[in-house]
Design an enzyme around this catalytic site. Structure first.
Site, PDB file in Angstrom:
ATOM      1  N   GLU A  53       2.122 -13.586   8.209  1.00 49.13           N
ATOM      2  CA  GLU A  53       0.949 -13.609   7.348  1.00 49.13           C
ATOM      3  C   GLU A  53       0.486 -12.166   7.172  1.00 49.13           C
ATOM      4  O   GLU A  53       0.218 -11.468   8.158  1.00 49.13           O
ATOM      5  CB  GLU A  53      -0.178 -14.424   7.971  1.00 49.13           C
ATOM      6  CG  GLU A  53       0.126 -15.902   8.125  1.00 49.13           C
ATOM      7  CD  GLU A  53      -0.977 -16.628   8.876  1.00 49.13           C
ATOM      8  OE1 GLU A  53      -2.046 -16.019   9.119  1.00 49.13           O
ATOM      9  OE2 GLU A  53      -0.778 -17.805   9.228  1.00 49.13           O
ATOM     10  N   ASP A  64     -13.131 -13.189  11.487  1.00 51.34           N
ATOM     11  CA  ASP A  64     -12.293 -12.308  12.300  1.00 51.34           C
ATOM     12  C   ASP A  64     -13.104 -11.599  13.367  1.00 51.34           C
ATOM     13  O   ASP A  64     -14.249 -11.185  13.140  1.00 51.34           O
ATOM     14  CB  ASP A  64     -11.599 -11.265  11.414  1.00 51.34           C
ATOM     15  CG  ASP A  64     -10.541 -11.883  10.532  1.00 51.34           C
ATOM     16  OD1 ASP A  64      -9.756 -12.699  11.052  1.00 51.34           O
ATOM     17  OD2 ASP A  64     -10.493 -11.578   9.330  1.00 51.34           O
TER      18      ASP A  64
END
Length: 267
Positions: A53, A64
């Protein structure tokens, strides 16, 4: 099924036939530079990752943790653009023939142009897109263009997802289901929450799509543990942290990836 979605499907199926989980690596494009980012992505694929990815750096990566936020900030300050993300996809796929996805928040895709992004991602050899913040109920436009260009649409589910949400997700997603191993943001953990195994069981009861688990896996032992119940193991923060650490680099990244690849095979 067409385009590199078929390649992704075949890759995951081949891992299953081999009696193992697939290893999916994650690295942001443009970190620390565009060329270095491409080298890093290739290093993980060459060292045993089955799929990669490529992260599209975002200024507000709400899902994140600090490690990926730091890498994104470095990439953005270096001037990374969507064209650089697509170049990373193109070069990684051309060099290895392996499936390459983009992981992106929805805003950059929407601003770039949904059809344009899907078309250019397919032209670059991309296999699809992981869209962690795009609600399934609002995804029809993307899914239309993704299907038109032979791209996977991968949604993220969490242990808190209701049965109705899981059913809606597996009915519309393609490629695989991204199952978050924990609640909260990405980041390596000392142990993988057992809620991940429960979530995988819930998903397998309602879909034949592969279920890949990410968020929290940091070493070979954890990779082996997750590989014992999931179809794929996704590792990002631990790989990024290797590059951020003093003394880290391509060799250290390749070494960790090889250890993770051995872990998923042991699992």
């Amino acid at each position: 099924m067409s385009g590199n979605l078929q390649l992704l499907t075949d890759t995951l199926a081949r891992a299953e036939r081999e009696g193992r989980a697939a290893l999916i690596s994650y690295l942001p494009a443009g970190f620390p530079t565009v060329d270095d980012g491409i080298t890093s992505v290739l290093a993980t694929l060459d060292a045993g990752a089955d799929v990669v990815e490529v992260g599209l750096p975002h200024s507000d990566p709400v899902l994140d943790g600090p490690v990926i936020q730091t890498a994104d900030d470095i990439a953005l300050r270096g001037g990374v653009r969507i064209a650089d993300v697509l170049r990373t996809v193109r070069e990684a796929h051309a060099a290895t023939g392996k499936p390459v996805l983009v992981m992106s928040y929805w805003n950059p895709v929407s601003r770039y142009g949904v059809e344009r992004f899907a078309r250019e991602l397919a032209e670059a050899g991309g296999a699809g897109c992981v869209l962690p913040d795009l609600p399934v109920a609002e995804s029809a436009q993307w899914r239309h263009h993704a299907a038109e260009h032979g791209l996977a649409t991968v949604f993220v589910v969490a242990p808190s997802s209701t049965d109705a949400q899981l059913a809606e997700t597996v009915a519309t997603g393609t490629g695989f289901v991204y199952a978050s191993a924990l609640m909260g943001v990405t980041g390596a953990r000392a142990a993988v929450d057992e809620a991940a195994a429960v979530l995988v069981r819930r998903l397998r009861a309602i879909t034949d799509l592969p279920v890949c688990v990410g968020m929290g896996v940091s070493d070979a032992a954890q990779a082996a543990h997750v590989a014992g119940f999931a179809d794929g193991v996704i590792v990002g923060s631990a790989l990024v942290a290797t590059l951020l650490d003093a003394g880290g680099g391509e060799a250290a990244l390749a070494e960790l990836t090889a250890e993770l690849a051995a872990g998923v095979r042991a699992g």
